[in-house]
Design an enzyme around this catalytic site. Structure first.
Site: not given
Ligand code: PLP
Length: 383
Positions: A49, A102, A175, A200
């Site tokens: 961890r 998101y 983000d 992604k």
């Molecule tokens: C998918 C997504 C998230 C969240 O990520 P997870 O891996 O699904 O927890 C946050 N921000 C954006 C822009 C996303 O597309």
């Protein structure tokens, strides 16, 4: 010696294994490590961890790709976000959050962090004045933005927002999931923290869920390292390995995503069944000039409004064949979805509600003519 982006994606944190010479970092699928004597871990590793060599390799690579000092890999994008919130904020603090985002990020603020005592205000992140008006001097600890935003592809001016946030001793959090570090490096424009859903584009193959935080500041890095371990939402060794495998090809994938998205946009803008196309690469997009300043290209995400309203948007999604109907984005395969009923159903009735006639595409790296043919049959009428 400073290497280029493509070189870093393949080599940063990924030197051949010193014991065997293996070119690919091994999956260190272990929870604990032998110690030579009480309190003397052999190579500094005690428990996975806290530290794991495969996760370390991914973290080092992501730090290099964002040109940051340290990166931290988590079990998901939301786990990364939660860890950041509780590192940088205390109950009673205030954060500015985006009006287009998101859905899960909004849910984290509105349904989880709020109960813990965090206050938030929604602002239009493509409008610096809207963000300025939302700031509460003395209480606002973070200005949180996405750019491009999900799903309307709005653009936030990172340099201007960094100056604004820092003037109030607040952090600018970006983000960067939609752009990926290949297209945009927010730390260069003054951002303090970069957030990724590595699920992604970074992973890129729709086969693993993960998240990351990248920072330039050593003190903030040390606080995040403490919380990553203390909260425990870490990325597992196999997931870190899969993400590293994906990130090696990020640059070539992103270029093809952009090539294909540009062709799709060109097609959609001329189609009579399409009322409006959202893509920051379009000269008429309100954020185009800012996007040109801070992005290398404009990405693989495209949204559009169906001329026939919501039933038509749903019909288009249901008719698509090669574009797989599904949530998520950023993988090699093309996806189509209806944000109002799928990814953004959780923001219905909130300030983040999306138009009902909206269709979102994650344009993949298949043969572009096949993608255009599929859109033609899904939209109805001749190509
Ligand atoms: C998918 C997504 C998230 C969240 O990520 P997870 O891996 O699904 O927890 C946050 N921000 C954006 C822009 C996303 O597309």
């Amino acid at each position: 010696m400073s290497y280029g982006f493509e070189t870093l994606a393949i080599h940063a944190g990924q030197d051949p294994d010193p014991r065997t010479g293996a070119v690919v970092p091994p999956i260190h699928q272990t929870s604990t490590y032998a110690q030579d004597a009480v309190g003397s871990p052999r190579l500094g590793y005690e428990y996975s961890r806290t530290q794991n060599p495969t996760r370390d390799a991914l973290q080092e690579c992501l730090a290099a790709l964002e040109d940051g000092r340290r990166a931290f890999a988590f079990a998901s994008g939301l786990a990364a976000e939660d860890t950041l919130l509780r590192t940088a904020c205390r109950p009673g603090d205030h954060v500015v959050i985006p009006d287009d985002a998101y859905g899960g990020t909004y849910r984290l603020f509105a349904r989880v962090a709020e109960r813990w005592g965090l206050e938030w205000t929604v602002a239009r992140v493509s409008d610096v004045d809207s963000v300025r008006a939302a700031i509460r001097p003395g209480t606002t600890k973070m200005v949180w933005v996405e750019t491009p935003t999900n799903p309307l592809l709005g653009i936030a001016d990172l340099a201007a927002l960094a100056v604004l946030a820092h003037g109030h001793d607040a952090l600018l959090v970006v983000d960067n999931t939609f752009a990926s570090p290949y297209l945009q490096q927010p730390l260069h424009f003054g951002a303090d923290v970069v957030v990724h859903s590595t699920t992604k584009y970074v992973g890129g193959h729709s086969d693993v869920v993960g998240g990351a935080l990248v920072v330039a500041d050593a003190a903030l890095g040390a606080e995040l390292a403490f919380h990553q371990n203390a909260m425990g939402a870490v990325n597992g060794p196999f997931d870190a390995w899969l993400t590293l495998r994906g990130v090696k090809t990020l640059a070539v994938r992103m270029d093809r995503h952009c090539d294909n998205a540009e062709r799709v946009v060109e097609y959609l803008t001329r189609h009579q069944a399409v009322a409006q196309v959202y893509y920051p690469g379009l000269a008429e997009h309100p954020g185009h000039d800012v996007a040109v300043k801070q992005m290398r290209r404009f990405g693989g995400m495209v949204s559009f409004r169906a001329a026939g309203g919501e039933p038509h948007a749903i019909e288009i999604c249901n008719r698509a064949k090669l574009f797989v109907l599904g949530e998520s984005l950023g993988g090699v395969e093309s996806l189509i979805e209806h944000p109002g009923r799928m990814t953004h159903a959780s923001v219905a009735g909130s300030p983040l509600e999306v138009p009902a006639d909206l269709v979102r595409l994650s344009v993949g790296i298949e043969t572009v003519d096949d993608l255009l043919a599929d859109l033609a049959q899904a939209l109805g009428g001749a190509a």
